[in-house]
Design a protein around this motif. Structure first.
Motif, short mmCIF file in Angstrom:
data_model
loop_
_atom_site.label_atom_id
_atom_site.label_comp_id
_atom_site.label_asym_id
_atom_site.label_seq_id
_atom_site.Cartn_x
_atom_site.Cartn_y
_atom_site.Cartn_z
N SER A 111 0.85 -1.18 0.00
CA SER A 111 0.00 0.00 0.00
C SER A 111 0.88 1.23 0.00
O SER A 111 2.12 1.13 0.06
N ALA A 112 0.27 2.40 -0.04
CA ALA A 112 1.05 3.62 0.05
C ALA A 112 1.83 3.67 1.35
O ALA A 112 2.91 4.26 1.42
N SER A 113 1.32 3.02 2.40
CA SER A 113 2.05 2.97 3.67
C SER A 113 3.36 2.19 3.52
O SER A 113 4.36 2.51 4.16
N SER A 114 3.35 1.15 2.67
CA SER A 114 4.58 0.42 2.39
C SER A 114 5.63 1.35 1.80
O SER A 114 6.80 1.34 2.20
N TRP B 112 7.75 3.97 11.34
CA TRP B 112 6.76 2.92 11.09
C TRP B 112 5.36 3.37 11.49
O TRP B 112 4.39 3.22 10.75
N ASP B 113 5.27 3.96 12.70
CA ASP B 113 3.97 4.43 13.17
C ASP B 113 3.42 5.53 12.26
O ASP B 113 2.23 5.56 11.96
N LEU B 114 4.29 6.43 11.82
CA LEU B 114 3.84 7.51 10.94
C LEU B 114 3.36 6.97 9.60
O LEU B 114 2.35 7.43 9.06
N ALA B 115 4.08 5.99 9.06
CA ALA B 115 3.70 5.41 7.77
C ALA B 115 2.37 4.68 7.85
O ALA B 115 1.63 4.59 6.87
N ASP B 116 2.08 4.16 9.03
CA ASP B 116 0.85 3.41 9.22
C ASP B 116 -0.36 4.32 9.39
O ASP B 116 -1.49 3.84 9.47
N ASP B 117 -0.15 5.63 9.44
CA ASP B 117 -1.23 6.57 9.67
C ASP B 117 -1.09 7.75 8.70
O ASP B 117 -0.89 8.89 9.11
N LEU B 118 -1.20 7.46 7.41
CA LEU B 118 -1.00 8.49 6.40
C LEU B 118 -2.07 9.57 6.44
O LEU B 118 -1.87 10.67 5.91
N ASP B 119 -3.20 9.29 7.07
CA ASP B 119 -4.25 10.30 7.19
C ASP B 119 -4.12 11.10 8.48
O ASP B 119 -4.96 11.96 8.76
#
Length: 229
Positions: A120-123, A158-165
């Motif tokens: 995903s974009a989070s990846s 990692w936490d930031l990437a998991d919460d792109l919104d």
């Protein structure tokens, strides 16, 4: 996406260690740096013609699917100054690195022990964030402190990437193959990171001393332009 060190069932489809596949694939890359890129089943993206500076090859990486074949799931192409080979008292490098991530659906791992999440974009955001950290770690830290710093900062990335919104990210529209495309963008003391989508792939990018607001992305038709041999 799971946190680093999670189980196989939680582990994302890509990891940030940039694993480079099996022995045969490594041997091919030793003689042809483009071999890993040519083995991909997806298009590579770099900065468009608006970038007139130096271009260079980064790394290709595989998830468990490609560990034996060497077929990549993601990789990077660099622009500007290459990564420093050691700590620098005053790092003045100027660079932008584009991360291309293949679109992969949920699938069984190669050893059949678990499930790999869909990319995903989070990846792309995670790979870009970890790449920025690896490129800009403080030069005044010794080996042990550097590892502690990387562990702490990687967990945050990692936490930031998991919460792109989430509130750490803002919206930014940039051209992809000449057409406007929405991205998620954040800045830090180390540089900037962004993530979004492109035809057939997911795109991440990171940089420093290069304005993210002025970049554009395009599918690379000539990988030789990145090979400085």
């Amino acid at each position: 996406m799971g946190r680093p060190g999670s189980t196989a069932e939680e582990r994302p489809a890509v990891d940030a260690t940039h694993r480079t596949g099996g022995t045969a694939a490594a041997a091919r890359r030793a003689t042809d740096p483009l071999a890993g890129y040519h083995a991909a089943d997806f298009p590579w993206y770099g900065l468009d013609e608006g970038w007139t500076g130096r271009r260079w090859l980064g790394q290709v990486g595989t998830g468990q699917r490609g560990a034996d074949t060497g077929a990549p799931d993601y990789g990077t192409l660099g622009h500007g100054d290459e990564p420093a080979r050691g700590p620098e008292p005053r790092d003045t490098r100027r660079f932008a690195v584009v991360v291309t991530v293949a679109r992969r659906e949920v699938r069984r791992s190669a050893d059949n022990t678990g499930i790999l999440e869909a990319t995903s974009a989070s990846s792309a955001a995670w790979l870009a964030g970890s790449g920025l950290l690896a490129a800009t770690w403080p030069g005044n830290l010794d080996r042990t402190l550097r590892q502690n710093w990387l562990d702490q900062q990687s967990a945050l990335a990692w936490d930031l990437a998991d919460d792109l919104d989430g509130p750490a990210w803002t919206s930014l529209t940039l051209p992809v193959n000449g057409l406007p495309q929405p991205f998620r963008y954040r800045e830090s003391e180390h540089g900037w990171v962004l993530a979004g989508e492109a035809p057939g792939v997911l795109i991440g990018a990171y940089g420093r001393s290069v304005s993210a607001y002025g970049v554009g992305f395009t599918a690379v038709t000539d990988l030789g332009s990145y090979d400085g041999r």
